[in-house]
Design a protein around this motif. Structure first.
Motif, PDB file in Angstrom:
ATOM      1  N   ASP A 422     -21.282 -38.671 -61.723  1.00  0.00           N
ATOM      2  CA  ASP A 422     -22.350 -39.654 -61.862  1.00  0.00           C
ATOM      3  C   ASP A 422     -21.716 -41.036 -61.873  1.00  0.00           C
ATOM      4  N   THR A 423     -22.528 -42.060 -62.085  1.00  0.00           N
ATOM      5  CA  THR A 423     -21.990 -43.412 -62.139  1.00  0.00           C
ATOM      6  C   THR A 423     -21.235 -43.630 -63.445  1.00  0.00           C
ATOM      7  N   ILE A 424     -20.401 -44.675 -63.457  1.00  0.00           N
ATOM      8  CA  ILE A 424     -19.670 -45.016 -64.679  1.00  0.00           C
ATOM      9  C   ILE A 424     -20.647 -45.369 -65.792  1.00  0.00           C
ATOM     10  N   ALA A 425     -21.666 -46.150 -65.461  1.00  0.00           N
ATOM     11  CA  ALA A 425     -22.644 -46.566 -66.469  1.00  0.00           C
ATOM     12  C   ALA A 425     -23.322 -45.364 -67.108  1.00  0.00           C
ATOM     13  N   ASN A 426     -23.734 -44.400 -66.294  1.00  0.00           N
ATOM     14  CA  ASN A 426     -24.419 -43.226 -66.836  1.00  0.00           C
ATOM     15  C   ASN A 426     -23.489 -42.345 -67.650  1.00  0.00           C
ATOM     16  N   ASN A 427     -22.198 -42.294 -67.285  1.00  0.00           N
ATOM     17  CA  ASN A 427     -21.236 -41.538 -68.083  1.00  0.00           C
ATOM     18  C   ASN A 427     -21.059 -42.170 -69.461  1.00  0.00           C
ATOM     19  N   ILE A 428     -21.044 -43.489 -69.521  1.00  0.00           N
ATOM     20  CA  ILE A 428     -20.934 -44.165 -70.815  1.00  0.00           C
ATOM     21  C   ILE A 428     -22.203 -43.987 -71.619  1.00  0.00           C
ATOM     22  N   ARG A 429     -23.355 -43.884 -70.928  1.00  0.00           N
ATOM     23  CA  ARG A 429     -24.656 -43.762 -71.605  1.00  0.00           C
ATOM     24  C   ARG A 429     -24.935 -42.362 -72.150  1.00  0.00           C
ATOM     25  N   TYR A 430     -24.067 -41.384 -71.945  1.00  0.00           N
ATOM     26  CA  TYR A 430     -24.406 -40.011 -72.328  1.00  0.00           C
ATOM     27  C   TYR A 430     -24.769 -39.898 -73.804  1.00  0.00           C
ATOM     28  N   GLY A 431     -24.210 -40.736 -74.647  1.00  0.00           N
ATOM     29  CA  GLY A 431     -24.577 -40.699 -76.064  1.00  0.00           C
ATOM     30  C   GLY A 431     -25.884 -41.411 -76.348  1.00  0.00           C
ATOM     31  N   ARG A 432     -26.214 -42.417 -75.515  1.00  0.00           N
ATOM     32  CA  ARG A 432     -27.455 -43.189 -75.685  1.00  0.00           C
ATOM     33  C   ARG A 432     -28.050 -43.443 -74.308  1.00  0.00           C
ATOM     34  N   PRO A 433     -28.840 -42.506 -73.785  1.00  0.00           N
ATOM     35  CA  PRO A 433     -29.361 -42.623 -72.408  1.00  0.00           C
ATOM     36  C   PRO A 433     -30.208 -43.868 -72.171  1.00  0.00           C
ATOM     37  N   ASP A 434     -30.798 -44.419 -73.243  1.00  0.00           N
ATOM     38  CA  ASP A 434     -31.687 -45.574 -73.071  1.00  0.00           C
ATOM     39  C   ASP A 434     -30.964 -46.915 -73.229  1.00  0.00           C
ATOM     40  N   ALA A 435     -29.648 -46.906 -73.373  1.00  0.00           N
ATOM     41  CA  ALA A 435     -28.904 -48.149 -73.599  1.00  0.00           C
ATOM     42  C   ALA A 435     -28.974 -49.053 -72.368  1.00  0.00           C
ATOM     43  N   SER A 436     -29.086 -50.340 -72.619  1.00  0.00           N
ATOM     44  CA  SER A 436     -29.131 -51.314 -71.529  1.00  0.00           C
ATOM     45  C   SER A 436     -27.743 -51.488 -70.926  1.00  0.00           C
ATOM     46  N   LEU A 437     -27.691 -52.114 -69.750  1.00  0.00           N
ATOM     47  CA  LEU A 437     -26.405 -52.331 -69.091  1.00  0.00           C
ATOM     48  C   LEU A 437     -25.535 -53.286 -69.911  1.00  0.00           C
ATOM     49  N   ASP A 438     -26.162 -54.228 -70.612  1.00  0.00           N
ATOM     50  CA  ASP A 438     -25.393 -55.138 -71.473  1.00  0.00           C
ATOM     51  C   ASP A 438     -24.665 -54.370 -72.568  1.00  0.00           C
ATOM     52  N   LYS A 439     -25.370 -53.411 -73.192  1.00  0.00           N
ATOM     53  CA  LYS A 439     -24.751 -52.599 -74.244  1.00  0.00           C
ATOM     54  C   LYS A 439     -23.613 -51.750 -73.660  1.00  0.00           C
ATOM     55  N   VAL A 440     -23.844 -51.223 -72.479  1.00  0.00           N
ATOM     56  CA  VAL A 440     -22.808 -50.425 -71.805  1.00  0.00           C
ATOM     57  C   VAL A 440     -21.571 -51.289 -71.559  1.00  0.00           C
ATOM     58  N   GLU A 441     -21.797 -52.496 -71.093  1.00  0.00           N
ATOM     59  CA  GLU A 441     -20.679 -53.399 -70.811  1.00  0.00           C
ATOM     60  C   GLU A 441     -19.924 -53.774 -72.079  1.00  0.00           C
ATOM     61  N   GLN A 442     -20.667 -54.003 -73.176  1.00  0.00           N
ATOM     62  CA  GLN A 442     -20.021 -54.325 -74.457  1.00  0.00           C
ATOM     63  C   GLN A 442     -19.094 -53.188 -74.899  1.00  0.00           C
TER      64      GLN A 442
END
Length: 572
Positions: A422-442
């Motif tokens: 999957d994408t990098i963003a979605n891999n980081i979001r696995y714990g919080r699927p609803d997280a915004s891209l800003d939170k992912v970047e942080q």
């Protein structure tokens, strides 16, 4: 039969498709009987009464009849097979869903390839079998019934003669069917072995290449492939044997009809047209009858696969919520082990574990491989249940906490960098699927991953491939750490979290982890003692027991196992 009835229940939501298919098959089967019935009066009209109008219309009537018949067959097969496919889709979804609900013990007992084979190959056999069975039962069954009506109407005595041999086909059909079911089930197991070898080879291709093990793996695959062919060949043999055996037995009935029917025509008891109508109906009825017997063989293959599939659907997880599970959406993260022991089968993995981890404390677990460190932290997440004693989170037994609430309190960075295609963003979001891209970047910045992510062609939307194959080991580990950072849970488990990092990356990630550990209960498993020197408590484990505990200075002063491990790593 129970498995077949259970299989048909999955067709219930698609009843309207089956109804259309049943009506079409009724029309299709009735046409066979109508064709056999009307052939006698039509022949009399043409060849006896010399009716030129009937003779002129006959070619057009034949074309129309077969066009309607073909349309009915299409409607029957399309709606019946699509209903079977939808039902099998539901079964496949249920198998996969139940697999994911099962606990880790189940996956330790079953090969990954075998489970994949059941979800894919076995369900495919069920799909193919269910479509053939139901289509044949409706279409060929009605054809047989309509043709039998014509046969008995024309001459019931000849009809009895023609079918005297039919009961003799039941025993060989059952015998062959049982053998097909047995070899089909074993064949599916061998197919699972092939899938396991493929899964291991493709996931471990780097090791195979590094050690030059290509020939060994090829030989292993060839042997498994040969075993699969051995049972597949047996299935072909029994399936191919079925039709000739039935034909030989039914030939006695055909011979009897020709002999006694011919005598009836010659004696004037039956007209030639009626006898031709009878023979036509009899010839037509044997074809769908043989198809029904062939369908019986398909049903045995289908049921052999169904047994393996339903075994997965019926498997019950050992780790379940109690009837009145405690809702615990927020915790401080105080973890306690009270006289905890854990056994797997007859092997004692952990024995008499006692410890308390207060909020914000860092608990380090060290010791030789096989000491039970990973098993200990697995009990917090309830991957397994304790054999004796109790593990508590904020004084609540973890077995009493609603599982969804329990896992929401935990973040895990494992020694295996598990990433998804999957994408990098979605891999980081696995714990919080609803997280915004800003939170992912942080989170990525805190894990020192933002720079290499930004350098990629599509940034955070870059697809990283199967298991993150397009990233280096250190990059994969930092993505996993970013995932844990984003989840922001009060309890953090780090199982060799920095093992795949180079020295420079490890320094950056350690700084990020230090910020993450503040005000969180952290369990750190590490082989490199340099990563745990500043832990509040270091637990030294050996053979499932805590043999030493204390700070780094206290443990060095004890001159025990910790001291030996420390000196081995820092002797230079």
């Amino acid at each position: 039969m129970n498995n077949f009835i259970r299989l048909t229940k999955y067709l219930k939501p698609y009843w309207w498709r089956i109804t259309i298919a049943a009506l079409a098959s009724t029309a299709y089967g009735a046409m066979d009987g109508a064709f056999a019935y009307f052939i006698a009066p039509v022949l009399n009209k043409i060849f006896v009464a010399k009716d030129l109008l009937i003779f002129s219309l006959m070619p057009f009537l034949v074309i129309i009849l077969f066009a309607i018949r073909g349309l009915c067959r299409f409607a029957n097969e399309f709606f019946m097979r699509s209903a079977a496919q939808l039902a099998v889709n539901d079964i496949r979804k249920e198998v996969f869903s139940n697999c994911l609900r099962l606990d880790l013990r189940f996956f330790q007992r079953h090969q990954t390839g075998s489970l994949i084979s059941r979800v894919f190959n076995d369900v495919y056999v069920m799909q193919d079998g269910a479509g053939n069975i139901i289509t044949s039962v409706f279409r060929d069954g009605i054809s047989v019934i309509s043709l039998l009506v014509v046969i008995f109407y024309r001459d019931w005595q000849l009809a009895i003669i023609s079918f005297l041999a039919i009961p003799l086909t039941i025993y060989p059909a059952q015998l062959i069917g049982k053998k097909i079911k047995r070899v089909s089930k074993i064949g599916q197991e061998r197919s699972g072995d092939i899938t396991s070898i493929l899964q291991e080879a493709f996931s471990g291709i780097k090791v195979i290449k590094a050690f030059g093990l290509e020939k060994r793996q090829i030989d292993k695959f060839a042997k498994s492939n040969e075993d699969f062919y051995h049972y597949f060949r047996k299935g072909i043999k029994y399936s191919s044997l079925s039709a000739p055996v039935i034909e030989i037995i039914t030939s006695f009935g055909i011979a009897g009809v020709i002999f006694f029917g011919g005598k009836s025509v010659m004696s004037g008891r039956m007209t030639a047209a009626d006898f031709f109508s009878f023979v036509t109906a009899m010839a037509l009825v044997y074809s769908p009858f043989k198809k029904l017997l062939s369908t019986y063989n398909d049903s045995q293959r289908c049921l052999g696969a169904a047994e393996r599939v339903f075994e997965i659907i019926d498997a019950q997880p050992e780790i379940v919520d109690p009837p009145h599970a405690t809702a615990l959406p927020h915790t401080q993260g105080i973890v306690e082990f009270k006289n905890v022991s854990f056994k797997y089968a007859d092997n004692t993995i952990l024995e008499d574990i006692n410890l308390v981890a207060q909020k914000g404390q860092i608990i380090a677990l060290i010791g030789p491989s096989g000491a039970g460190k990973t098993t200990l932290v697995s009990l917090i997440a309830r991957f397994f249940d304790v054999s004796d004693g109790v593990v508590t989170l904020d004084s609540h037994d973890v077995r009493s906490i609603r599982h969804s609430d329990l896992v929401s309190q935990l973040s895990l960075v494992d020694q295996e960098t598990i990433l998804f295609n999957d994408t990098i963003a979605n891999n980081i979001r696995y714990g919080r699927p609803d997280a915004s891209l800003d939170k992912v970047e942080q989170a990525a910045r805190a894990a020192y991953a933002h720079d290499f992510i930004s350098a990629m062609p599509e940034g955070y939307e870059t697809n990283i491939g199967d298991r993150g194959v397009r990233l280096s080991g250190g990059q994969r580990q930092r993505i996993c750490i970013a995932r844990a950072l984003l989840k922001d849970a009060p309890v953090l488990i780090l199982d060799e979290a920095t093992s795949a990092l180079d020295t420079e990356s490890e320094k950056m990630v350690q700084e990020a982890l230090e910020n993450l550990m503040k005000n969180r209960t952290t369990f750190v498993i590490a082989h490199r003692l340099s990563t745990v020197l500043h832990a509040d408590t270091i637990l030294v484990m050996d053979q499932g027991r805590i043999v030493e505990r204390g700070t780094h200075k206290q443990l060095v002063a004890q001159n025990g196992l910790y001291t030996r491990l420390y000196e081995m790593q820092f002797k230079d």
